[in-house]
Design an enzyme around this catalytic site. Structure first.
Site, PDB file in Angstrom:
ATOM      1  N   ARG A 128      11.424  -2.739  10.933  1.00  0.00           N
ATOM      2  CA  ARG A 128      10.345  -2.027  11.846  1.00  0.00           C
ATOM      3  C   ARG A 128      10.174  -2.995  13.033  1.00  0.00           C
ATOM      4  O   ARG A 128      10.092  -4.221  12.739  1.00  0.00           O
ATOM      5  CB  ARG A 128       8.907  -2.042  10.864  1.00  0.00           C
ATOM      6  CG  ARG A 128       8.630  -0.686  10.361  1.00  0.00           C
ATOM      7  CD  ARG A 128       7.394  -0.555   9.349  1.00  0.00           C
ATOM      8  NE  ARG A 128       6.545  -0.917  10.029  1.00  0.00           N
ATOM      9  CZ  ARG A 128       5.171  -0.856   9.629  1.00  0.00           C
ATOM     10  NH1 ARG A 128       5.082  -0.384   8.324  1.00  0.00           N
ATOM     11  NH2 ARG A 128       4.009  -1.284  10.176  1.00  0.00           N
ATOM     12  N   ARG A 177      -9.259   1.595   8.896  1.00  0.00           N
ATOM     13  CA  ARG A 177      -8.824   0.113   9.344  1.00  0.00           C
ATOM     14  C   ARG A 177     -10.094  -0.640   9.830  1.00  0.00           C
ATOM     15  O   ARG A 177      -9.928  -1.773  10.006  1.00  0.00           O
ATOM     16  CB  ARG A 177      -7.519   0.039  10.161  1.00  0.00           C
ATOM     17  CG  ARG A 177      -6.466  -0.258   9.224  1.00  0.00           C
ATOM     18  CD  ARG A 177      -5.248  -0.224  10.537  1.00  0.00           C
ATOM     19  NE  ARG A 177      -4.149  -1.212  10.091  1.00  0.00           N
ATOM     20  CZ  ARG A 177      -3.050  -0.472   9.593  1.00  0.00           C
ATOM     21  NH1 ARG A 177      -2.976   0.579   9.153  1.00  0.00           N
ATOM     22  NH2 ARG A 177      -2.062  -1.373   9.395  1.00  0.00           N
ATOM     23  N   LYS A 186       0.741  -1.111  -0.062  1.00  0.00           N
ATOM     24  CA  LYS A 186      -0.002   0.018  -0.011  1.00  0.00           C
ATOM     25  C   LYS A 186       0.789   1.166  -0.050  1.00  0.00           C
ATOM     26  O   LYS A 186       0.685   2.244  -0.913  1.00  0.00           O
ATOM     27  CB  LYS A 186      -0.886   0.101   1.330  1.00  0.00           C
ATOM     28  CG  LYS A 186      -1.835  -1.043   1.264  1.00  0.00           C
ATOM     29  CD  LYS A 186      -2.822  -1.078   2.361  1.00  0.00           C
ATOM     30  CE  LYS A 186      -2.284  -0.863   3.903  1.00  0.00           C
ATOM     31  NZ  LYS A 186      -1.463  -1.997   4.269  1.00  0.00           N
ATOM     32  N   ARG A 206      11.197  -7.021   4.763  1.00  0.00           N
ATOM     33  CA  ARG A 206      11.127  -5.633   4.602  1.00  0.00           C
ATOM     34  C   ARG A 206      12.002  -4.835   5.499  1.00  0.00           C
ATOM     35  O   ARG A 206      12.187  -5.032   6.682  1.00  0.00           O
ATOM     36  CB  ARG A 206       9.744  -5.092   4.884  1.00  0.00           C
ATOM     37  CG  ARG A 206       9.524  -3.627   4.772  1.00  0.00           C
ATOM     38  CD  ARG A 206       8.043  -3.135   4.888  1.00  0.00           C
ATOM     39  NE  ARG A 206       7.269  -3.595   6.067  1.00  0.00           N
ATOM     40  CZ  ARG A 206       6.110  -3.233   6.188  1.00  0.00           C
ATOM     41  NH1 ARG A 206       5.337  -2.755   5.265  1.00  0.00           N
ATOM     42  NH2 ARG A 206       5.334  -3.387   7.232  1.00  0.00           N
TER      43      ARG A 206
HETATM   44  P1  AMP Z   1       0.944   0.520   9.370  1.00  0.00           P
HETATM   45  O1  AMP Z   1       2.271   1.405   8.888  1.00  0.00           O
HETATM   46  O2  AMP Z   1      -0.023   1.016   8.470  1.00  0.00           O
HETATM   47  O3  AMP Z   1       1.269  -1.046   8.930  1.00  0.00           O
HETATM   48  O4  AMP Z   1       0.562   0.616  10.634  1.00  0.00           O
HETATM   49  C1  AMP Z   1       1.340   0.269  11.635  1.00  0.00           C
HETATM   50  C2  AMP Z   1       0.431   0.273  12.806  1.00  0.00           C
HETATM   51  O5  AMP Z   1      -0.074   1.410  13.323  1.00  0.00           O
HETATM   52  C3  AMP Z   1      -0.675  -0.828  12.903  1.00  0.00           C
HETATM   53  O6  AMP Z   1      -0.558  -2.296  13.015  1.00  0.00           O
HETATM   54  C4  AMP Z   1      -1.532  -0.384  13.968  1.00  0.00           C
HETATM   55  O7  AMP Z   1      -1.090  -0.949  15.359  1.00  0.00           O
HETATM   56  C5  AMP Z   1      -1.375   1.313  13.884  1.00  0.00           C
HETATM   57  N1  AMP Z   1      -2.238   1.867  13.014  1.00  0.00           N
HETATM   58  C6  AMP Z   1      -1.927   2.536  11.893  1.00  0.00           C
HETATM   59  N2  AMP Z   1      -3.171   3.053  11.257  1.00  0.00           N
HETATM   60  C7  AMP Z   1      -4.126   2.639  12.139  1.00  0.00           C
HETATM   61  C8  AMP Z   1      -5.492   2.784  12.161  1.00  0.00           C
HETATM   62  N3  AMP Z   1      -6.117   3.627  10.908  1.00  0.00           N
HETATM   63  N4  AMP Z   1      -6.185   2.226  13.063  1.00  0.00           N
HETATM   64  C9  AMP Z   1      -5.796   1.703  14.203  1.00  0.00           C
HETATM   65  N5  AMP Z   1      -4.451   1.370  13.966  1.00  0.00           N
HETATM   66  C10 AMP Z   1      -3.455   1.895  13.258  1.00  0.00           C
END
Ligand code: AMP
Length: 215
Positions: free
Chosen positions: A160, A88, A13, A127
C-alpha cells in the site's frame, strides 16, 4: 448485529472483520477499501481523498459521513454489518449514532484491538496485498511467492502506498490524537470490548468469536 472494529492501523481490524463477516454472514464495510477503490476508479471522491491518504491524514469528516450514510442504505446491511475504519473521530461516532437512531438501530459492540507500537510498525512495514483480490500477505509471517503473483487469483502483489515508514508514523500520531479518544466514547456508552491483538490471526479471532457467540 452491528459491530465496529476499533484500533490503530496494523492491529488486524480488516483481517478480523472478514472472519467475523464469514461467521455471522454480514458484510464488512471498510472505508479505507472504499476510498482505495475510488482512487483506482479515478472518481472525484478518489482524487479528493488521495491527497489526504498519501500524507497519512484523515479524509474530512463530512466526506466520510456522507460516504458511510450512502453505503448503509444498501440492502446487504439489513441484517447488520461490521465497520472497519469508521468511525475514526468522535464527530464521526456521533454522526453514526444519529444515523442509526433514525432507523431504530444501534451499535452492539465496539471491538477494540490492542497492540504495542513496535509490533504495529513491524506489521505495517511487512504488509503486502494482492492488487486484484485484496488478499493480505505478510513478508515475515505469510510471504507471497517469489514471482510476486497471488496464488489465489494471479494478481500482482503490492505494498500500500501509505505503508511507508514516514506515512506510518504520521498515521500513528493521527490515531493517537483523533481516533484513540473513541475508546473512551464507547467505554462511556458501555459498548467497548477490548482484545489483545498480539497473537496469531486464529488465536485472536477465536477470542472475538467466542465473545460474540456467547452474546
Ligand atoms: P485504512 O485502510 O482503514 O487504514 O484507511 C486508509 C486511509 O484512508 C486512512 O489513513 C485515511 O486517510 C483514510 N480513511 C479511511 N477511513 C477513514 C475515516 N473513517 N475517516 C477519515 N479518513 C479515513
Amino acid at each position: 448485529m452491528i459491530l465496529i472494529l476499533l484500533g490503530a492501523p496494523g492491529t488486524g481490524k480488516g483481517t478480523q472483520a472478514k472472519l467475523i463477516s464469514e461467521v455471522f454472514k454480514i458484510p464488512t464495510i471498510s472505508t479505507g477499501e472504499m476510498l482505495r477503490t475510488a482512487i483506482e476508479e479515478k472518481t472525484p471522491l478518489g482524487s479528493r481523498a488521495k491527497s489526504f491518504m498519501d500524507k497519512g491524514e484523515l479524509v474530512p469528516d463530512a466526506v466520510m459521513i456522507d460516504l458511510i450514510s450512502e453505503r448503509l442504505k444498501r440492502n446487504d446491511c439489513g441484517n447488520g454489518f461490521i465497520l472497519d475504519g469508521f468511525p475514526r473521530t468522535v464527530a464521526q461516532a456521533k454522526a453514526l449514532d444519529l444515523l442509526l437512531q433514525s432507523s431504530n438501530h444501534k451499535i452492539d459492540y465496539a471491538i477494540g484491538l490492542d497492540l504495542a507500537e513496535k509490533k504495529i510498525i513491524e506489521r505495517l512495514t511487512s504488509r503486502r496485498l494482492c492488487k486484484e483480490c485484496r488478499k493480505d500477505y505478510n513478508m515475515i509471517t505469510d510471504p507471497p511467492p517469489k514471482n510476486n503473483r497471488c496464488p489465489v487469483c494471479g494478481g500482482e502483489i503490492i505494498q500500500r502506498s501509505d505503508d511507508t515508514a514516514e506515512t506510518i508514523s504520521k498515521r500513528l500520531s493521527v490515531y493517537e490524537e483523533k481516533t484513540k479518544p473513541l475508546k473512551q466514547y464507547y467505554l462511556d456508552n458501555r459498548k467497548l470490548k477490548l482484545f489483545d491483538a498480539d497473537g496469531t490471526v486464529e488465536e485472536i479471532s477465536k477470542n472475538i468469536l467466542k465473545f460474540l457467540s456467547n452474546k
